[in-house]
Scaffold this motif. Structure first.
Motif, short mmCIF file in Angstrom:
data_model
loop_
_atom_site.label_atom_id
_atom_site.label_comp_id
_atom_site.label_asym_id
_atom_site.label_seq_id
_atom_site.Cartn_x
_atom_site.Cartn_y
_atom_site.Cartn_z
N SER A 26 -11.47 10.92 71.97
CA SER A 26 -12.62 10.66 72.55
C SER A 26 -13.28 11.78 73.19
O SER A 26 -14.82 12.08 73.24
CB SER A 26 -12.57 9.15 73.37
OG SER A 26 -12.12 9.58 74.56
N ARG A 27 -12.78 12.54 74.26
CA ARG A 27 -13.17 13.49 74.98
C ARG A 27 -13.37 14.76 74.14
O ARG A 27 -14.42 15.50 74.54
CB ARG A 27 -12.33 13.72 76.21
CG ARG A 27 -12.25 12.57 77.36
CD ARG A 27 -13.50 12.07 77.39
NE ARG A 27 -13.58 10.86 78.60
CZ ARG A 27 -13.25 9.39 78.13
NH1 ARG A 27 -13.27 9.27 76.91
NH2 ARG A 27 -13.51 8.63 79.22
N LEU A 28 -12.62 15.24 73.31
CA LEU A 28 -12.73 16.31 72.27
C LEU A 28 -14.00 16.03 71.53
O LEU A 28 -14.61 17.21 71.21
CB LEU A 28 -11.48 16.49 71.49
CG LEU A 28 -10.39 16.98 72.19
CD1 LEU A 28 -9.37 17.11 71.18
CD2 LEU A 28 -10.59 18.22 72.73
N ILE A 29 -14.40 14.77 71.35
CA ILE A 29 -15.87 14.52 70.57
C ILE A 29 -16.71 15.07 71.46
O ILE A 29 -17.88 15.51 70.88
CB ILE A 29 -15.79 13.12 70.05
CG1 ILE A 29 -14.51 12.75 69.02
CG2 ILE A 29 -17.15 12.74 69.75
CD1 ILE A 29 -14.61 11.27 68.38
N CYS A 30 -16.76 14.79 72.76
CA CYS A 30 -17.85 15.16 73.77
C CYS A 30 -17.86 16.50 73.51
O CYS A 30 -18.93 17.13 73.84
CB CYS A 30 -17.42 14.43 74.95
SG CYS A 30 -17.57 12.53 74.99
N VAL A 31 -16.77 17.36 73.69
CA VAL A 31 -16.65 18.84 73.91
C VAL A 31 -17.45 19.35 72.41
O VAL A 31 -18.35 20.35 72.65
CB VAL A 31 -15.19 19.09 73.88
CG1 VAL A 31 -15.01 20.78 73.63
CG2 VAL A 31 -14.79 19.01 75.37
N VAL A 32 -17.06 18.89 71.47
CA VAL A 32 -17.78 19.40 70.22
C VAL A 32 -19.29 19.11 70.18
O VAL A 32 -20.09 20.00 69.90
CB VAL A 32 -17.18 18.40 69.03
CG1 VAL A 32 -17.96 18.65 67.57
CG2 VAL A 32 -15.56 18.92 68.67
N ALA A 51 -12.36 21.01 80.33
CA ALA A 51 -10.81 21.88 80.28
C ALA A 51 -10.04 21.54 81.36
O ALA A 51 -8.74 21.43 81.23
CB ALA A 51 -11.29 23.32 80.07
N SER A 52 -10.41 21.13 82.59
CA SER A 52 -9.77 20.78 83.57
C SER A 52 -9.34 19.19 83.67
O SER A 52 -8.24 19.07 84.03
CB SER A 52 -10.74 21.10 84.86
OG SER A 52 -10.09 20.67 86.11
N ALA A 53 -10.27 18.64 83.04
CA ALA A 53 -9.95 17.09 83.34
C ALA A 53 -9.08 16.36 82.28
O ALA A 53 -8.31 15.47 82.50
CB ALA A 53 -11.44 16.56 83.37
N ILE A 54 -9.23 16.74 81.00
CA ILE A 54 -8.56 16.48 79.91
C ILE A 54 -7.10 16.39 80.10
O ILE A 54 -6.52 15.42 80.08
CB ILE A 54 -9.05 16.79 78.58
CG1 ILE A 54 -10.51 16.46 78.31
CG2 ILE A 54 -8.12 16.37 77.39
CD1 ILE A 54 -11.10 17.26 77.21
N THR A 66 -19.52 14.41 87.10
CA THR A 66 -18.97 13.15 86.40
C THR A 66 -17.86 13.18 85.40
O THR A 66 -17.01 12.33 85.26
CB THR A 66 -20.36 12.44 85.90
OG1 THR A 66 -21.29 12.44 86.77
CG2 THR A 66 -19.89 11.05 85.31
N VAL A 67 -18.05 14.15 84.72
CA VAL A 67 -17.00 14.85 83.75
C VAL A 67 -15.46 14.73 84.65
O VAL A 67 -14.61 14.30 84.15
CB VAL A 67 -16.96 15.99 82.95
CG1 VAL A 67 -15.87 16.51 81.93
CG2 VAL A 67 -18.23 15.77 81.87
N ARG A 68 -15.55 15.45 85.59
CA ARG A 68 -14.44 15.81 86.48
C ARG A 68 -13.76 14.35 86.90
O ARG A 68 -12.45 14.42 86.88
CB ARG A 68 -14.51 16.64 87.76
CG ARG A 68 -15.05 18.02 87.37
CD ARG A 68 -15.32 18.87 88.64
NE ARG A 68 -15.55 20.16 88.13
CZ ARG A 68 -14.88 21.02 88.10
NH1 ARG A 68 -13.59 20.94 88.39
NH2 ARG A 68 -15.27 22.14 87.89
#
Length: 163
Positions: free
Chosen positions: A95-101, A148-151, A66-68
């Motif tokens: 917003s996606r980096l917040i998810c990564v954190v 890392a691939s999708a962002i 789903t992330v992809r």
């Protein structure tokens, strides 16, 4: 770079097939459960637990897929109102980096869960819960790789106005 893209596509294919297999297993176990309950008046006790275990793996591995596809539920009303594509891309990345954190913060707890559940066995299927709960750290690692691939790919689409 081509090798990494090929590896990424291979991982995505494996994840897709694994999720499809888990879904099919849930359907099979559910059918056995319903058949046993309504036809034989006694359902096998292991089917409910097996469906739950498959569902856990399906959830965590499916989250990486789903992330992809950038298909997780999100409130992107602000991105929709912005006209400048570069600002939209920046807001998307933040917003996606917040998810990564969050995933990085969640990872040690997932490892602790796996370590502490090693002695517990499933009630009907005598599988150690550590094998089941290993889906959490595995899913987190897969989601981090997917981010890392999708962002970068999706940020470029936002910056060009394609999204």
């Amino acid at each position: 770079m081509k090798t990494l893209l090929k590896l990424d596509q291979t991982i995505e294919t494996i994840q897709t097939w694994f999720c499809a297999l888990m879904f099919i297993m849930i359907l099979i176990f559910g059918t056995i459960q319903v058949f046993g309950r309504f036809v034989l008046s006694s359902a096998p006790p292991w089917t409910e637990e097996a469906m739950r275990f498959c569902g856990i793996y399906l959830t965590f591995i499916g989250s990486a897929l789903t992330v992809r596809a950038d298909a997780h539920v999100s409130v992107d009303i602000l991105i929709g109102f912005l006209k400048d594509n570069k600002i939209r891309a920046g807001l998307f990345v933040v917003s996606r980096l917040i998810c990564v954190v969050f995933l990085i913060a969640f990872f040690p707890g997932a490892i602790t869960l796996v370590q502490k559940s090693g002695n517990s066995l499933g009630a009907a299927i005598r599988i150690p819960y550590s094998y089941i709960y290993a889906a959490a750290p595995a899913g987190i690692i897969m989601m981090l790789c997917a981010y890392a691939s999708a962002i970068p790919k999706l940020a470029r689409q936002y910056a060009k106005g394609e999204k």
